[in-house]
Structures are given as C-alpha cells and as structure tokens.
Design a protein around this motif. Structure first.
Motif, PDB file in Angstrom:
ATOM      1  N   SER B 159       0.676  -0.991   0.146  1.00  0.00           N
ATOM      2  CA  SER B 159      -0.009   0.066  -0.074  1.00  0.00           C
ATOM      3  C   SER B 159       0.686   1.285   0.135  1.00  0.00           C
ATOM      4  O   SER B 159       2.052   1.054   0.260  1.00  0.00           O
ATOM      5  N   ALA B 160       0.199   2.204  -0.029  1.00  0.00           N
ATOM      6  CA  ALA B 160       0.870   3.784  -0.258  1.00  0.00           C
ATOM      7  C   ALA B 160       1.828   3.841   0.975  1.00  0.00           C
ATOM      8  O   ALA B 160       1.287   3.690   1.989  1.00  0.00           O
ATOM      9  N   ILE B 161       3.145   4.425   0.832  1.00  0.00           N
ATOM     10  CA  ILE B 161       4.101   4.704   1.748  1.00  0.00           C
ATOM     11  C   ILE B 161       3.653   5.968   2.187  1.00  0.00           C
ATOM     12  O   ILE B 161       3.517   7.137   1.682  1.00  0.00           O
ATOM     13  N   ARG B 162       3.625   6.305   3.771  1.00  0.00           N
ATOM     14  CA  ARG B 162       3.281   7.374   4.422  1.00  0.00           C
ATOM     15  C   ARG B 162       4.562   7.955   4.804  1.00  0.00           C
ATOM     16  O   ARG B 162       5.347   7.605   5.988  1.00  0.00           O
ATOM     17  N   MET B 163       5.048   8.771   3.994  1.00  0.00           N
ATOM     18  CA  MET B 163       6.635   9.412   4.187  1.00  0.00           C
ATOM     19  C   MET B 163       6.816   9.946   5.425  1.00  0.00           C
ATOM     20  O   MET B 163       7.767   9.971   6.188  1.00  0.00           O
ATOM     21  N   THR B 164       5.822  11.125   5.755  1.00  0.00           N
ATOM     22  CA  THR B 164       6.117  12.034   6.882  1.00  0.00           C
ATOM     23  C   THR B 164       6.166  11.247   8.135  1.00  0.00           C
ATOM     24  O   THR B 164       6.938  11.384   9.016  1.00  0.00           O
ATOM     25  N   GLU B 165       5.188  10.053   8.308  1.00  0.00           N
ATOM     26  CA  GLU B 165       5.354   9.429   9.613  1.00  0.00           C
ATOM     27  C   GLU B 165       6.710   8.664   9.679  1.00  0.00           C
ATOM     28  O   GLU B 165       7.290   8.368  10.626  1.00  0.00           O
ATOM     29  N   ILE B 166       7.239   8.258   8.578  1.00  0.00           N
ATOM     30  CA  ILE B 166       8.538   7.319   8.543  1.00  0.00           C
ATOM     31  C   ILE B 166       9.568   8.330   8.911  1.00  0.00           C
ATOM     32  O   ILE B 166      10.470   8.208   9.850  1.00  0.00           O
ATOM     33  N   ILE B 167       9.533   9.390   8.271  1.00  0.00           N
ATOM     34  CA  ILE B 167      10.649  10.456   8.583  1.00  0.00           C
ATOM     35  C   ILE B 167      10.453  11.060  10.013  1.00  0.00           C
ATOM     36  O   ILE B 167      11.582  10.979  10.709  1.00  0.00           O
ATOM     37  N   ALA B 168       9.335  11.150  10.347  1.00  0.00           N
ATOM     38  CA  ALA B 168       9.057  11.512  11.913  1.00  0.00           C
ATOM     39  C   ALA B 168       9.887  10.840  12.806  1.00  0.00           C
ATOM     40  O   ALA B 168      10.298  11.045  14.106  1.00  0.00           O
ATOM     41  N   SER B 169       9.992   9.409  12.635  1.00  0.00           N
ATOM     42  CA  SER B 169      10.429   8.375  13.457  1.00  0.00           C
ATOM     43  C   SER B 169      12.022   8.248  13.616  1.00  0.00           C
ATOM     44  O   SER B 169      12.355   7.694  14.467  1.00  0.00           O
ATOM     45  N   LEU B 170      12.613   9.153  12.933  1.00  0.00           N
ATOM     46  CA  LEU B 170      14.064   8.852  12.637  1.00  0.00           C
ATOM     47  C   LEU B 170      14.691   9.871  13.464  1.00  0.00           C
ATOM     48  O   LEU B 170      14.230  11.142  13.889  1.00  0.00           O
ATOM     49  N   GLY B 171      15.620   9.516  14.445  1.00  0.00           N
ATOM     50  CA  GLY B 171      16.226  10.302  15.118  1.00  0.00           C
ATOM     51  C   GLY B 171      16.892  11.872  14.950  1.00  0.00           C
ATOM     52  O   GLY B 171      16.586  12.624  15.681  1.00  0.00           O
ATOM     53  N   GLY B 172      17.329  11.852  13.878  1.00  0.00           N
ATOM     54  CA  GLY B 172      18.011  13.387  13.446  1.00  0.00           C
ATOM     55  C   GLY B 172      16.849  14.341  13.144  1.00  0.00           C
ATOM     56  O   GLY B 172      17.153  15.454  12.750  1.00  0.00           O
ATOM     57  N   VAL B 173      15.540  13.914  13.277  1.00  0.00           N
ATOM     58  CA  VAL B 173      14.516  14.962  12.483  1.00  0.00           C
ATOM     59  C   VAL B 173      13.856  15.864  13.360  1.00  0.00           C
ATOM     60  O   VAL B 173      13.634  15.657  14.587  1.00  0.00           O
ATOM     61  N   ALA B 174      14.176  17.021  13.165  1.00  0.00           N
ATOM     62  CA  ALA B 174      13.860  18.209  13.892  1.00  0.00           C
ATOM     63  C   ALA B 174      12.227  18.610  13.928  1.00  0.00           C
ATOM     64  O   ALA B 174      11.590  19.011  14.822  1.00  0.00           O
ATOM     65  N   TYR B 175      11.830  18.443  12.622  1.00  0.00           N
ATOM     66  CA  TYR B 175      10.440  18.872  12.329  1.00  0.00           C
ATOM     67  C   TYR B 175      10.012  18.031  11.030  1.00  0.00           C
ATOM     68  O   TYR B 175      10.746  17.871  10.141  1.00  0.00           O
ATOM     69  N   ALA B 176       8.662  17.430  11.072  1.00  0.00           N
ATOM     70  CA  ALA B 176       8.111  16.656   9.894  1.00  0.00           C
ATOM     71  C   ALA B 176       6.615  17.107  10.040  1.00  0.00           C
ATOM     72  O   ALA B 176       6.011  16.981  11.107  1.00  0.00           O
ATOM     73  N   GLU B 177       6.054  17.789   9.021  1.00  0.00           N
ATOM     74  CA  GLU B 177       4.865  18.099   8.609  1.00  0.00           C
ATOM     75  C   GLU B 177       4.160  17.738   7.501  1.00  0.00           C
ATOM     76  O   GLU B 177       4.899  17.686   6.409  1.00  0.00           O
ATOM     77  N   ARG B 178       2.764  17.398   7.426  1.00  0.00           N
ATOM     78  CA  ARG B 178       2.345  17.104   6.052  1.00  0.00           C
ATOM     79  C   ARG B 178       1.208  18.190   5.736  1.00  0.00           C
ATOM     80  O   ARG B 178       0.318  18.352   6.876  1.00  0.00           O
ATOM     81  N   VAL B 179       1.101  18.910   4.891  1.00  0.00           N
ATOM     82  CA  VAL B 179       0.229  20.113   4.513  1.00  0.00           C
ATOM     83  C   VAL B 179      -0.301  19.586   3.131  1.00  0.00           C
ATOM     84  O   VAL B 179       0.278  18.731   2.278  1.00  0.00           O
ATOM     85  N   ALA B 180      -1.331  20.571   2.928  1.00  0.00           N
ATOM     86  CA  ALA B 180      -1.942  20.262   1.398  1.00  0.00           C
ATOM     87  C   ALA B 180      -2.266  21.884   0.982  1.00  0.00           C
ATOM     88  O   ALA B 180      -2.020  22.794   1.682  1.00  0.00           O
ATOM     89  N   VAL B 181      -2.376  21.879  -0.320  1.00  0.00           N
ATOM     90  CA  VAL B 181      -2.491  23.522  -0.779  1.00  0.00           C
ATOM     91  C   VAL B 181      -4.061  23.308  -1.683  1.00  0.00           C
ATOM     92  O   VAL B 181      -3.958  24.169  -2.629  1.00  0.00           O
ATOM     93  N   ASN B 182      -4.941  22.721  -0.990  1.00  0.00           N
ATOM     94  CA  ASN B 182      -6.307  22.398  -1.824  1.00  0.00           C
ATOM     95  C   ASN B 182      -7.313  23.677  -1.521  1.00  0.00           C
ATOM     96  O   ASN B 182      -8.176  23.916  -2.232  1.00  0.00           O
ATOM     97  N   THR B 183      -7.104  24.062  -0.292  1.00  0.00           N
ATOM     98  CA  THR B 183      -8.018  25.295   0.045  1.00  0.00           C
ATOM     99  C   THR B 183      -7.307  26.119   0.848  1.00  0.00           C
ATOM    100  O   THR B 183      -6.098  26.091   0.957  1.00  0.00           O
ATOM    101  N   ILE B 184      -7.892  27.143   0.913  1.00  0.00           N
ATOM    102  CA  ILE B 184      -7.358  28.598   1.486  1.00  0.00           C
ATOM    103  C   ILE B 184      -6.685  28.328   2.971  1.00  0.00           C
ATOM    104  O   ILE B 184      -5.578  28.573   3.273  1.00  0.00           O
ATOM    105  N   LYS B 185      -7.731  27.597   3.712  1.00  0.00           N
ATOM    106  CA  LYS B 185      -7.091  27.263   5.066  1.00  0.00           C
ATOM    107  C   LYS B 185      -5.869  26.208   4.871  1.00  0.00           C
ATOM    108  O   LYS B 185      -4.973  26.596   5.937  1.00  0.00           O
ATOM    109  N   ASN B 186      -5.828  25.484   4.120  1.00  0.00           N
ATOM    110  CA  ASN B 186      -4.716  24.515   4.273  1.00  0.00           C
ATOM    111  C   ASN B 186      -3.462  25.160   3.546  1.00  0.00           C
ATOM    112  O   ASN B 186      -2.280  25.104   4.138  1.00  0.00           O
ATOM    113  N   ILE B 187      -3.693  26.308   2.549  1.00  0.00           N
ATOM    114  CA  ILE B 187      -2.527  27.071   2.129  1.00  0.00           C
ATOM    115  C   ILE B 187      -2.216  27.753   3.170  1.00  0.00           C
ATOM    116  O   ILE B 187      -0.671  27.773   3.484  1.00  0.00           O
TER     117      ILE B 187
END
Ligand SMILES: Cc1ncc(C[n+]2csc(CCOP(=O)(O)OP(=O)(O)O)c2C)c(N)n1
Ligand code: SF4
Ligand code: SF4
Ligand code: SF4
Lengths: 79, 253
Positions: B159-187
């Motif tokens: 199934s589809a890989i959820r990259m942000t979740e995987i990246i967030a689990s790694l030790g050297g990561v300071a910030y990991a976020e998933r966003v969308a640009v489909n609506t004004i609120k999300n932008i």
C-alpha cells in the motif's frame, strides 16, 4: 472605489481553481482564449464591484496570474 | 483622492516566467510557498536549492536562487555535501514522490536519520508525473496508473507509503509536517509549515521535512477542479495532515 482584480491573461491556464475559492463567486470562465490556447477567466465590469479584496483567488492560483488591489479607504476590510 | 494598495505581493525570488506545469498543477503553488518563506525570513541571498528529477526539474528557472541539479533521488546526498562544505548556507531539496520515495528512498532515510541540517520539500502527487503517470510508492491502493491499469493491488505491490510518518520516526529529525494546498485554510497552514522548516534549519536543529499533498490533473486524468477535490476526498483521509515531529513543540506551548 472598492477592490479590484487584474488577471495576467497571457499566464492564465484556465484551470478554474480561482473560481471556486472566491467567496463572492464573481470569477467566471470567459469565452476568450489566450495565445497558448487556454480559455481564460474574467470578472465582468458589473461583477467587479462585489470583490472583497480578500485575495483568496491569488492565493489559490498556481500560476501567479492574479493581482488584487484595494482602495486606501477600505484598509479596514478583510485581510 | 483614493489611493490604491496592492494586496498581492509576489516575492521577487519567484521569477517572472510562465511555468511549464499543466493547468491546475500544484507544483506552482509549492514553489510560491518556498519563495514566500525564504523572502519572509530574509534567506534568499544565502540559500542553495537542490533540484531533483521529475516535473519540477526546472525549478531553478522559477526560483532565482543558487541551484544545483541532482541525479534522480540523490538530492538529499547532494544537499548533505553542500551543507557540510558550507554550513553557513541554507540548503534545501525539492523532490517529488517518485524521486524521494522510490529511487531516492535510501538517500532521504539516511539523510534524515543523520539529522543533516537541511530542509526537504516533498511534493506528493501519488504518481510519476514527468514520465507519464506510472505508479509510485505513494500511489493509493486501487488507484489506476499506466503501470497499474486495473488499480494498485495491495497484494502485489503493497500500500501507499506514508513518508512523513516514517521520517518523523528517525532520530535526527527536528520537524516533520504534512500539508495540502487544496483550500485557502490549508494553504495558510502550509505557508506556516514551510516557514517553520526553514526556521529550524536556521536554528541548526537538524533535518526538517514538509510533505505537500499535490495534484497531477494530467496523469490522474481529471480536470484541475476534480483533481483538487481528490486531495480532500481520497488523499487527506489516507495521508492525514498535521505535525508529526516538532522538537520545539513542548517549549512553544
Ligand atoms: C536514473 C533515472 N531513472 C529514471 C528516470 C526517469 N524519470 C524521470 S522523472 C521520474 C519520476 C518523477 O516522478 P516524481 O518524483 O513523482 O515527480 P513528478 O514528475 O510527479 O513531479 C522518472 C522515473 C531518470 N530520469 N533517471
Ligand atoms: S479578491 Fe476575493 S472577492 Fe475578489 S475576486 Fe479574488 S477571491 Fe473573489
Ligand atoms: S487559478 Fe490562475 S491559472 Fe487557474 S483559471 Fe484562475 S487565474 Fe487562470
Ligand atoms: S504531469 Fe502532473 S506533476 Fe507534471 S506538470 Fe503536469 S500536472 Fe504537474
């Protein structure tokens, strides 16, 4: 004079994404094609007076087509 | 006399060139987010862009930054070298999901795990856009692509890989976020996230990662409006938006 929107028609790709985010629904597909062959959007002269100057259309446009202007006296309106 | 103010203020670093992207493609919006963040933070003169392979390969034409083009998937390795040689520079990669999650999976994982002090903007449109819409690791189960003509089969291809979740689990990561640009609120949220990612690099906190859910109307065989809707109806339910890692979160709240 209320707010006003300018479209750089030569850059518009006719995707219509701007039409759906406009709270007043004044942006429409025109009957004109630009040089690239895209059917561009427009706001008719009569509709323009309803523009709130919110710039949602510009925020949504993936092609940096839209510029929004507000008259000074309207500064207190929607951001 | 009434004086007119211009509400829109496009950053100068965004070049005045028409993009080659298809109508309604979110790459343009993602470019603008980067341009706005670098401009707001005053980083334009000091930033090095590492481009990748995919539809955004010509990003250096649209962002007036010092730039290097990397081989397919290798942007995080190239960025690592640049940042280690020039730690005074702000370095970021801009990569698609085919580039980052397929051929470049090893590079991104180790770069994040090492905590390289760089930023990655990851544009996930669930297909290989540039080459004609082949299945990517991020393609949703059931999604039709040129290489999964009857829909992605979980049995055969996972199934589809959820990259942000995987990246967030790694030790050297300071910030990991998933966003969308489909609506004004999300932008608006996406603007904040991209800005934050670069701020964390300025603070030297480690690797920062922003995944942008994006449309590929052409290879989804949808109108731009229908593709934009698909972000809400199919992508966000599987790829939930939000902050998955933020090393400063506790201090801030
Ligand atoms: C070494 C190598 N293998 C394969 C390719 C062919 N190729 C070019 S772009 C691409 C996929 C790009 O997809 P993605 O990263 O999702 O970006 P998008 O085009 O969707 O923005 C592939 C496989 C290549 N250029 N180089
Ligand atoms: S500025 Fe706001 S109200 Fe005016 S056209 Fe754009 S979206 Fe509509
Ligand atoms: S969003 Fe931009 S490119 Fe798309 S129709 Fe509106 S003005 Fe044209
Ligand atoms: S093929 Fe897809 S990702 Fe590439 S420019 Fe067109 S819509 Fe964008």
């Amino acid at each position: 004079m209320p707010s006003r929107v300018e479209f750089r028609e030569d850059r518009c790709k006719g995707c219509l994404l701007c039409t759906e985010v406009c709270p007043t629904g004044i942006i429409q597909q025109s009957s004109r094609f630009n040089q690239k062959g895209y059917k561009v959007v427009e706001i008719t002269a009569e509709m323009m007076s309803e523009c709130k100057g919110c710039a949602f259309c510009a925020m949504m446009c993936p092609d940096f087509v839209i510029n929004v202007f507000k008259s000074e006296s309207e500064k207190g309106g929607a951001a | 006399m009434t004086q007119e103010l211009r509400v829109t203020n496009y950053p100068q670093v965004l070049t005045d060139r028409p993009t080659h992207y298809c109508p309604g493609c979110h790459h343009g919006t993602a470019h603008r987010l980067v341009a706005e963040a670098l401009t707001d933070l005053g980083l334009v003169e000091n930033t090095i862009l590492v481009g990748s392979i995919g539809c955004s390969v010509f990003i250096y034409n649209y962002l007036s930054l010092d730039a290097i083009e990397s081989p397919h998937g290798r942007a995080p390795a190239v960025a690592t070298g640049i940042k280690r040689a020039r730690p005074d520079k702000i370095v970021f990669t801009y990569q698609g999901d085919g580039d980052l999650a397929s051929i470049g999976m090893a590079e991104i994982m180790h770069c994040a795990n090492r905590g390289e002090n760089i930023t990655t903007i990851f544009v996930n449109n669930t297909v290989y856009g540039m080459t004609g819409g082949q299945m990517a690791p991020t393609t949703l189960v059931g999604q039709k692509t040129t290489t999964s003509p009857s829909g992605r089969s979980q049995e055969d291809t996972g199934s589809a890989i959820r990259m942000t979740e995987i990246i967030a689990s790694l030790g050297g990561v300071a910030y990991a976020e998933r966003v969308a640009v489909n609506t004004i609120k999300n932008i608006k949220k996406a603007q904040k996230a991209v800005r934050k990612a670069f701020e964390y690099q300025v603070k030297g906190l480690g690797f920062s990662f922003v995944e942008v859910l994006a449309t590929c109307p052409t290879n989804w065989h949808m109108t731009p409006l229908a593709a934009n809707k698909r972000i809400e109806t199919e992508m966000i339910p599987y790829f939930p938006l939000g902050t998955y890692k933020d090393v400063l979160a506790k201090e801030e709240k």
